[in-house]
Design an enzyme around this catalytic site. Structure first.
Site, PDB file in Angstrom:
ATOM      1  N   SER A  61     -10.607 -24.088  21.325  1.00  0.00           N
ATOM      2  CA  SER A  61     -11.583 -24.391  20.266  1.00  0.00           C
ATOM      3  C   SER A  61     -11.261 -23.769  18.918  1.00  0.00           C
ATOM      4  CB  SER A  61     -12.990 -23.962  20.697  1.00  0.00           C
ATOM      5  OG  SER A  61     -13.539 -24.909  21.587  1.00  0.00           O
ATOM      6  N   LYS A  66     -11.094 -25.911  15.862  1.00  0.00           N
ATOM      7  CA  LYS A  66     -12.223 -26.220  14.980  1.00  0.00           C
ATOM      8  C   LYS A  66     -12.132 -25.504  13.628  1.00  0.00           C
ATOM      9  CE  LYS A  66     -15.413 -27.248  18.781  1.00  0.00           C
ATOM     10  NZ  LYS A  66     -14.876 -26.699  20.034  1.00  0.00           N
ATOM     11  N   SER A 121     -19.726 -23.695  19.001  1.00  0.00           N
ATOM     12  CA  SER A 121     -18.461 -24.388  19.267  1.00  0.00           C
ATOM     13  C   SER A 121     -18.703 -25.806  19.779  1.00  0.00           C
ATOM     14  CB  SER A 121     -17.618 -23.590  20.273  1.00  0.00           C
ATOM     15  OG  SER A 121     -16.287 -24.041  20.274  1.00  0.00           O
TER      16      SER A 121
END
Length: 391
Positions: free
Chosen positions: A68, A71, A128
């Site tokens: 993640s 991101k 997230s």
């Protein structure tokens, strides 16, 4: 005689070949922390956010799954869209069937549900949210596929040589990888939008607070609560990537970025990033050259509607120094790409700010135009020429 000269020359080359690697290694050691600050990490890097000076690195160019932390690039493109005016924090973002179908970490968006850009950004930064990331990708580019193309193009522009994105949220996918060094690059770029820490630095908040189904957000990056000065940026985990983190903290005007990948668990990940931060703040200081908004001079623009382009610092320009290091012979100079001709677009690279200590170059920064200057009309040019002729 000739054979003796050739022999001696050959010996000289051999000695040089033996000496050069150790000399290069010694030079690299001056930038490297004396110990491994992240012994459990598969890969790591620690750097000064302003100058980009690397304080510590370990396998920092290895291509690894970023989970993640992907991101960070998604948030960067969101912030750049807000900066260029194509998006606003108050804009509504609709959730597609596809966005709502994302698994993993999410904020449980329902098909057709609308949240503002600000709310979606909170969902990405704190929880997230894979679903929020896709919804924003579709809002900006029309589809996730088109957005991913933008991500890869931006990575190339930033010089991220060991990165390729296959999606906008970091869910496991073929040909989706990055490196600690590249993650640090895009993290630095994201931090050029200081308002992003208003989201990444939050420990908790709510979405749909006044609705029948309020959703409590708790930051997956616990350092923002427990480490003094930490205010971002992004965690990551998959079974393949293990525990990853791109983190930032600021103290006494020194902002650092620490990236670790492949940590065995969250406790070790947080402890080792804290150790990297501790080392930075104990050993280094930040010396500002220009602060955000400072006037940096002006440069002439040929055939521009305005004859000069004022140069304004778009973000802090500073250098990293060891504590106790002398500031003597510290100087800087602006090197502008001459001649600068209209039209000039805001954000266009136009030169460099180079910082020296004596004759040694310490750091180099790209300078961009702070405003747009269109080409002047013929009447303006004629008046300017006439005035110069007579005066």
């Amino acid at each position: 005689m000739k054979s003796k000269i050739a022999f001696r020359f050959g010996m000289l080359l051999t000695v040089c070949a033996l000496l050069l690697p150790s000399a290069a290694f010694a030079k690299e050691e001056t930038k490297q922390a004396p110990t491994d600050l992240a012994p459990s990490a598969r890969s790591a890097v620690l750097l000064d956010a302003d100058s980009g000076t690397i304080i510590f690195e370990k396998n920092s160019h290895d291509q690894l799954p970023p989970a993640s932390i992907t991101k960070v690039m998604t948030m960067l493109l969101i912030m750049e869209s807000i900066q260029d005016g194509s998006l606003a924090f108050t804009d509504k973002v609709a959730t597609s069937e596809y966005a709502a179908s994302m698994g993993g970490s999410q904020i449980f968006l329902e098909p057709g549900e609308e949240l503002t850009v600000e709310e979606m950004l909170k969902g990405i930064a704190l929880a997230s949210g894979n679903d929020a990331s896709v919804a924003m990708a579709e809002k900006i580019a029309g589809s996730e596929q088109a957005f991913v193309e933008k991500m890869n193009n931006r990575a190339a522009e930033l010089g991220m040589k060991n990165t390729h994105f296959a999606n906008c949220n970091g869910l496991p996918a073929d040909n989706h990888y990055s490196s600690a060094h590249d993650i640090a690059i895009m993290s630095r770029e994201l931090l050029k939008h200081p308002e992003v820490t208003r989201f990444t630095g939050l420990y908790q908040d709510y979405l749909r607070k006044d609705s029948a189904k309020p959703f409590w957000l708790v930051n997956t990056n616990k350092l923002v609560r427990f480490y003094n000065g930490a205010d971002g940026l992004k965690t990551g985990f998959t079974s393949e990537a293990k525990f990853c983190l791109s983190a930032t903290a600021i103290r006494d005007n020194l902002r650092v970025v620490a990236v670790v990948m492949g940590e065995p668990n969250t406790k070790t990940r947080n402890n080792e990033v804290s150790q990297m931060f501790d080392y930075s703040f104990a050993q280094y200081k930040n010396h500002p050259i220009f602060k955000t908004g400072d006037a940096m001079g002006a440069v002439k623009v040929e055939k521009g509607r305005l004859a000069e382009l004022p140069l304004v610092a778009q973000h802090p320009y500073s250098i990293l120094l060891k504590k106790g290091e002398s500031l003597e012979e510290l100087r800087h100079e602006l090197v502008i790409d001459n001649p600068l001709k209209a039209p000039v677009k805001a954000g266009q690279p136009i030169g460099k700010l180079i910082v020296y200590q004596g004759d040694q170059k310490l750091s180099e920064f790209e300078i961009k135009a702070s405003e747009t200057i269109e080409r002047a009309g013929w009447w303006t040019l004629m008046k300017r020429t006439t005035r110069n002729f007579f005066f």
